[in-house]
Design a protein around this motif. Structure first.
Motif, mmCIF file in Angstrom:
data_model
loop_
_atom_site.group_PDB
_atom_site.id
_atom_site.type_symbol
_atom_site.label_atom_id
_atom_site.label_comp_id
_atom_site.label_asym_id
_atom_site.label_seq_id
_atom_site.Cartn_x
_atom_site.Cartn_y
_atom_site.Cartn_z
ATOM 1 N N VAL B 161 0.839 -1.206 0.000
ATOM 2 C CA VAL B 161 0.000 0.000 0.000
ATOM 3 C C VAL B 161 0.872 1.253 0.000
ATOM 4 N N VAL B 162 1.935 1.238 0.833
ATOM 5 C CA VAL B 162 2.800 2.418 0.923
ATOM 6 C C VAL B 162 3.540 2.657 -0.394
ATOM 7 N N LEU B 163 4.074 1.556 -0.992
ATOM 8 C CA LEU B 163 4.884 1.705 -2.205
ATOM 9 C C LEU B 163 4.053 2.141 -3.404
ATOM 10 N N ALA B 164 2.792 1.705 -3.478
ATOM 11 C CA ALA B 164 1.980 2.004 -4.650
ATOM 12 C C ALA B 164 1.227 3.312 -4.512
ATOM 13 N N ARG B 165 1.502 4.095 -3.442
ATOM 14 C CA ARG B 165 0.817 5.378 -3.272
ATOM 15 C C ARG B 165 1.170 6.341 -4.392
ATOM 16 N N LYS B 166 0.330 7.351 -4.562
ATOM 17 C CA LYS B 166 0.559 8.336 -5.637
ATOM 18 C C LYS B 166 1.874 9.092 -5.432
ATOM 19 N N GLU B 167 2.034 9.691 -4.247
ATOM 20 C CA GLU B 167 3.255 10.460 -4.003
ATOM 21 C C GLU B 167 4.199 9.614 -3.162
ATOM 22 N N LEU B 168 5.356 9.304 -3.748
ATOM 23 C CA LEU B 168 6.306 8.452 -3.024
ATOM 24 C C LEU B 168 7.442 9.324 -2.514
#
Lengths: 100, 168
Positions: B161-168
C-alpha cells in the motif's frame, strides 16, 4: 508407477526455462513471472521428495514458500508500479540510473 | 494411469513454460504461467498432496496471477522491444543454466533406483488424510513459524500500500 527422478527432472527443466526466461526477457513484469516459475519448479521438487520419504515436512515447506511468494509478488508489483510512475518504462535496459 | 497423467501434464507444463519464454506480450506470458501452475497442481495431486494442489490453484493461479494480470493491464504494458540483452547473460548465463540442467539430470538418472517409484495415492497408508497430518504439524510444532508468517503477510500488505501510493 512413475520414478521419482522423472518428477525431479521435470522440476529441473522448469527451473532452467525460468533461468533462461529471466536472462532473455527485457520486460520487468515478465522477469518477475520467471522468478515465480523457478519457485514453482522448486516446489515440485519438494513435493516429490516429501512423497518419497512419506513425510509432510516437505509439503509444509512448500506451504511456507507459497506464502512468502505471495507476499513477495505483492511488494514487487507495488515497486514496479512505483518505478513506472518515475521512469515511464517497463524495459529493464532503460532503468540504469546506478550505472551512470 | 499415473504415467499417462505425468506425461500429459508434465508436457503441458513444459510447453506452457516455453510459450511463456517465447511470447513477446506480457499478458500471453501471464496466461501461459497460469497453465503451468494448473498442471503443477495436478502433479501435486498425483503425488498425494491434495492440500497443496488446492492451495496452488487458489493462491498461485487464483491470487498471484490475477495480481500480475491486473498490473499488466494497469500499466498498459505492450509488446517488449527486442534488445541485445546483457553480455554477461549470453557468456555466463546460458552455459551456466545448461550446465545446471545437465548436472541435475545426470544425478537424478544415475540415482534413479535409489530414488524409488511414486504411487498414485491420495492417502498415506490410508490411515489419516494428508490434510490432517499437515494441520497437526502446522498447529503444534510449527505454530510459531506459522504466526510469524501472518506478521510477514501483514507487513507485505502495508508495504504494497505504501509503495503504490501516488506520491512516493
Amino acid at each position: 508407477m512413475v520414478p521419482t527422478s522423472y518428477y525431479l527432472i521435470l522440476g529441473a527443466v522448469l527451473f532452467c526455462i525460468g533461468i533462461a526466461s529471466f536472462l532473455i526477457r527485457r520486460n520487468i513484469i515478465t522477469i518477475f513471472m520467471s522468478i515465480e516459475l523457478m519457485l514453482n519448479a522448486v516446489n515440485l521438487t519438494f513435493v516429490a521428495f516429501a512423497h518419497m520419504w512419506g513425510q509432510v515436512a516437505g509439503q509444509i515447506f512448500v506451504f511456507f514458500v507459497m506464502v512468502v511468494a505471495a507476499a513477495e509478488a505483492a511488494v514487487g508489483l507495488a515497486i514496479i508500479i512505483a518505478l513506472f510512475r518515475v521512469r515511464q518504462t517497463l524495459n529493464v535496459d532503460q532503468v540504469n540510473l546506478l550505472k551512470n | 494411469m499415473q504415467i499417462a497423467l505425468f506425461t500429459i501434464f508434465g508436457l503441458l507444463a513444459v510447453i506452457a513454460a516455453l510459450n511463456m519464454l517465447l511470447q513477446r506480450h506480457p499478458i500471453n506470458s501471464a496466461l501461459s504461467l497460469v497453465v503451468v501452475m494448473m498442471s503443477l497442481a495436478v502433479l501435486y495431486w498425483s503425488l498425494g498432496a491434495e492440500f497443496l494442489a488446492a492451495a496452488q490453484i487458489i493462491v498461485y493461479a487464483g491470487a498471484v496471477m490475477v495480481l500480475f494480470v491486473f498490473v499488466v493491464m494497469l500499466l498498459n504494458a505492450g509488446e517488449e522491444q527486442r534488445t541485445k540483452g546483457s553480455k554477461i547473460a549470453s557468456i555466463a548465463g546460458f552455459p551456466g543454466a545448461a550446465a545446471i540442467f545437465c548436472l541435475l539430470t545426470f544425478i537424478f538418472l544415475k540415482n534413479r533406483a535409489a530414488l524409488g517409484n511414486t504411487q498414485l495415492s491420495g492417502l498415506y497408508n490410508g490411515a489419516e488424510s494428508n490434510l490432517t497430518r499437515i494441520a497437526h504439524a502446522l498447529f503444534t510444532n510449527l505454530l510459531l513459524p506459522f504466526e510469524v508468517t501472518s506478521v510477514l503477510v501483514l507487513v507485505a500488505i502495508l508495504g504494497a500500500v505504501v509503495l503504490a501510493r501516488k506520491e512516493l
